[in-house]
Design a protein around this motif. Sequence first.
Motif, PDB file in Angstrom:
ATOM      1  N   LEU A  39      65.219 -20.527   3.633  1.00  0.00           N
ATOM      2  CA  LEU A  39      64.959 -19.189   3.101  1.00  0.00           C
ATOM      3  C   LEU A  39      65.846 -18.180   3.820  1.00  0.00           C
ATOM      4  CD1 LEU A  39      61.056 -19.151   2.847  1.00  0.00           C
ATOM      5  CD2 LEU A  39      62.724 -19.707   1.067  1.00  0.00           C
ATOM      6  N   SER A  44      60.642 -11.848   2.819  1.00  0.00           N
ATOM      7  CA  SER A  44      60.807 -11.520   1.395  1.00  0.00           C
ATOM      8  C   SER A  44      60.149 -12.562   0.500  1.00  0.00           C
ATOM      9  CB  SER A  44      62.292 -11.413   1.046  1.00  0.00           C
ATOM     10  OG  SER A  44      62.883 -10.367   1.777  1.00  0.00           O
ATOM     11  N   VAL A  46      59.145 -15.171  -2.369  1.00  0.00           N
ATOM     12  CA  VAL A  46      59.838 -16.262  -3.055  1.00  0.00           C
ATOM     13  C   VAL A  46      59.118 -16.489  -4.381  1.00  0.00           C
ATOM     14  CG1 VAL A  46      60.504 -18.694  -2.945  1.00  0.00           C
ATOM     15  CG2 VAL A  46      60.475 -17.315  -0.856  1.00  0.00           C
ATOM     16  N   PRO A  71      56.463 -15.868   2.459  1.00  0.00           N
ATOM     17  CA  PRO A  71      56.780 -16.874   3.482  1.00  0.00           C
ATOM     18  C   PRO A  71      55.978 -16.760   4.778  1.00  0.00           C
ATOM     19  CG  PRO A  71      58.784 -15.843   2.663  1.00  0.00           C
ATOM     20  CD  PRO A  71      57.629 -15.076   2.104  1.00  0.00           C
ATOM     21  N   THR A  93      63.876 -17.917  -6.852  1.00  0.00           N
ATOM     22  CA  THR A  93      64.617 -16.765  -6.342  1.00  0.00           C
ATOM     23  C   THR A  93      63.891 -16.227  -5.124  1.00  0.00           C
ATOM     24  OG1 THR A  93      63.428 -15.129  -7.676  1.00  0.00           O
ATOM     25  CG2 THR A  93      65.425 -16.068  -8.636  1.00  0.00           C
ATOM     26  N   GLN A  94      64.638 -15.529  -4.272  1.00  0.00           N
ATOM     27  CA  GLN A  94      64.018 -14.801  -3.172  1.00  0.00           C
ATOM     28  C   GLN A  94      64.404 -13.343  -3.335  1.00  0.00           C
ATOM     29  OE1 GLN A  94      64.714 -16.023   0.954  1.00  0.00           O
ATOM     30  NE2 GLN A  94      62.700 -15.188   1.456  1.00  0.00           N
ATOM     31  N   GLU A 112      71.259 -12.237  -4.821  1.00  0.00           N
ATOM     32  CA  GLU A 112      70.104 -12.634  -4.020  1.00  0.00           C
ATOM     33  C   GLU A 112      69.997 -14.156  -4.063  1.00  0.00           C
ATOM     34  OE1 GLU A 112      66.858  -9.219  -3.947  1.00  0.00           O
ATOM     35  OE2 GLU A 112      67.146  -9.978  -5.987  1.00  0.00           O
ATOM     36  N   LEU A 147      67.450 -23.384  -0.616  1.00  0.00           N
ATOM     37  CA  LEU A 147      67.831 -22.116  -1.233  1.00  0.00           C
ATOM     38  C   LEU A 147      69.301 -21.829  -1.003  1.00  0.00           C
ATOM     39  CD1 LEU A 147      66.108 -20.008  -2.762  1.00  0.00           C
ATOM     40  CD2 LEU A 147      66.034 -18.700  -0.670  1.00  0.00           C
TER      41      LEU A 147
END
Length: 149
Positions: A39, A44, A46, A71, A93-94, A112, A147
């Motif tokens: 990550l 942020s 996820v 997270p 996506t994060q 991102e 990721l």
Amino acid sequence: MKFLTLACVFGGCSMLAAAPVVAGNPTGTSSVTVVVSALASSQSVVKLYFYNLRDQFLKPQGYAFKKVVQPGGQRQITLPVDLPHGEWAVAITQDMNNNDKLDKNFVGIPTEPFAFSNNVRPVMAPPDFNECKFVVAGPGKVVSIVLTK
């Protein structure tokens, strides 16, 4: 030449997790563990989008359901989900700036972090469902995804 554009997949989605919507008549469900590592941020949110229909893959609102995970200070998340047996694919996506959308540059390439099941790394175009799919047929399935930053 097609450029990777994922805006329609993740734009405008709410932060709520929905229950799975299943096509057809599944013969059962199994617990699947999705592990997302590397990550970009331990803070942020996820977002994991689960698809089970080939023709809906990466289409706006085409996912069967989504999960939103905080997270909690970790650089990896582990998410157990019950999935109906069949073929599935996951897009992740994060949201680094918590604006509830996948930010992109001027040509539509995500700025991102994002990822797909099977660790598919698209270069010039979004991946196909067949590239990202995995089969759920019994218990104990683990889907590990790294990721992309």
